[in-house]
Scaffold this active site. Structure first.
Site: not given
Ligand SMILES: NC(=O)c1ccc[n+]([C@@H]2O[C@H](COP(=O)([O-])OP(=O)(O)OC[C@H]3O[C@@H](n4cnc5c(N)ncnc54)[C@H](O)[C@@H]3O)[C@@H](O)[C@H]2O)c1
Length: 284
Positions: A120, A143, A155, A193
């Site tokens: 993000s 994204h 995006e 954003n």
């Molecule tokens: N939450 C939102 O609303 C949102 C929206 C758009 C983008 N994002 C982006 O998406 C990404 C994930 O966000 P999320 O909310 O799903 O996070 P989350 O914490 O729910 O999930 C992340 C997952 O990644 C896994 N992980 C961590 N390190 C790892 C590794 N080395 N190898 C394999 N797996 C690994 C974790 O165990 C976890 O299950 C981030 O970059 C975030 O900025 C989030």
């Protein structure tokens, strides 16, 4: 054929799991991987419930449910990415963690594989700099928005060295899975954003000035502007600590217009983080 593309998704959290579901529903074989195998298994269970709800609401075909879930295999062994044509990364929003994941994928995946990060806030060009130089032309941002199974927007963000063909390929793939992709330059906050936080900062200001209550502002946005959810309800959903972090990134990049409001900082100091802490702008 887009459907014959094998897809790898790294990170089986909130975003990665539903991104995997979008591809599987479109007919792609998906490997959904997480460093914690338990999380990948949990994700599959969550996705079963997501599809059951969609079927109950008449938004997804009952016949296709089991076949869609069967196309998603979960695990923790990154070697499963060897056959992938596309890898989407959705691990923690942390530069070191993401760079390590991409370095590993770089050593396993075929040269033609498309690399897409769901970050993000981390510049795509910075992430791309961590993979082998020949790979950077096939590295970009994709994204997705939460909940990724429902929200149509993606995006697509080319980095400095991304080839036009790679961006076009990602745009086509997003259309194929039923999304509405837009291409956006690699700037802090990308496009959405910046729009969202500019509005939220003004919303915070209205509350601080006592112009209207959070409840009233949410009614105004839903009933007057046609938003499906009010800004305070949405801030509580995404969580105020994350919102503050994003505004600090935008403030560093663009200056005063994105300076986080004291009212938001106070919410975070008080632990009123939103739904996840039981209290934010509203109580849960
Ligand atoms: N939450 C939102 O609303 C949102 C929206 C758009 C983008 N994002 C982006 O998406 C990404 C994930 O966000 P999320 O909310 O799903 O996070 P989350 O914490 O729910 O999930 C992340 C997952 O990644 C896994 N992980 C961590 N390190 C790892 C590794 N080395 N190898 C394999 N797996 C690994 C974790 O165990 C976890 O299950 C981030 O970059 C975030 O900025 C989030």
């Amino acid at each position: 054929m887009e459907s014959s593309k094998k897809v790898g998704v790294i990170g089986a959290g909130m975003m990665g799991a539903e991104i995997a579901l979008c591809f599987a529903a479109a007919g792609n074989e998906v490997k959904l991987l997480d460093c914690e195998s338990g999380k990948a298994l949990e994700a599959k269970q969550r996705l079963t419930k997501v599809l059951e709800r969609s079927v109950a609401k008449g938004r997804f075909d009952h016949e296709k449910k089991d076949a869609t879930l069967d196309r998603i295999s979960v695990g923790s062994d990154m070697n499963a990415l060897a056959e992938a044509s596309v890898v989407v990364e959705a691990v923690f929003e942390d530069l070191t963690v993401k760079q390590e994941v991409w370095r590993l994928a770089d050593s396993i995946c075929s040269d033609g594989c498309l690399f897409a990060s769901n970050t993000s806030s981390i510049p795509i060009t910075l992430l791309a700099a961590g993979v082998e130089p020949h790979r950077r032309e096939r590295f970009l941002g994709a994204h997705f928005f939460s909940p990724a199974w429902v929200m149509k927007l993606v995006e697509v963000i080319p980095g400095l060295e991304t080839a036009d063909e790679a961006a076009e390929e990602m745009m086509a793939l997003c259309l194929y899975i039923g999304k509405s992709p837009i291409e956006v330059r690699d700037v802090p906050g990308f496009a959405v954003n910046r729009i969202l936080h500019a509005m939220w900062i003004e919303v915070n200001r209205l509350v601080e000035e006592g112009v209207a209550s959070p409840e009233a502002i949410d009614i105004a946005c839903c009933q007057g502007l046609g938003h499906p959810v009010g800004p305070h309800a949405l801030m509580d959903l995404t969580s105020n600590d994350l919102n503050l972090r994003v505004q600090q990134i935008l403030f560093n990049a663009y200056g005063e217009r994105f300076r986080p409001r004291p009212g938001l900082k106070q919410k975070v100091d008080a632990g009123h983080l939103g739904r996840k802490s039981g209290r934010g702008w509203f109580r849960y």
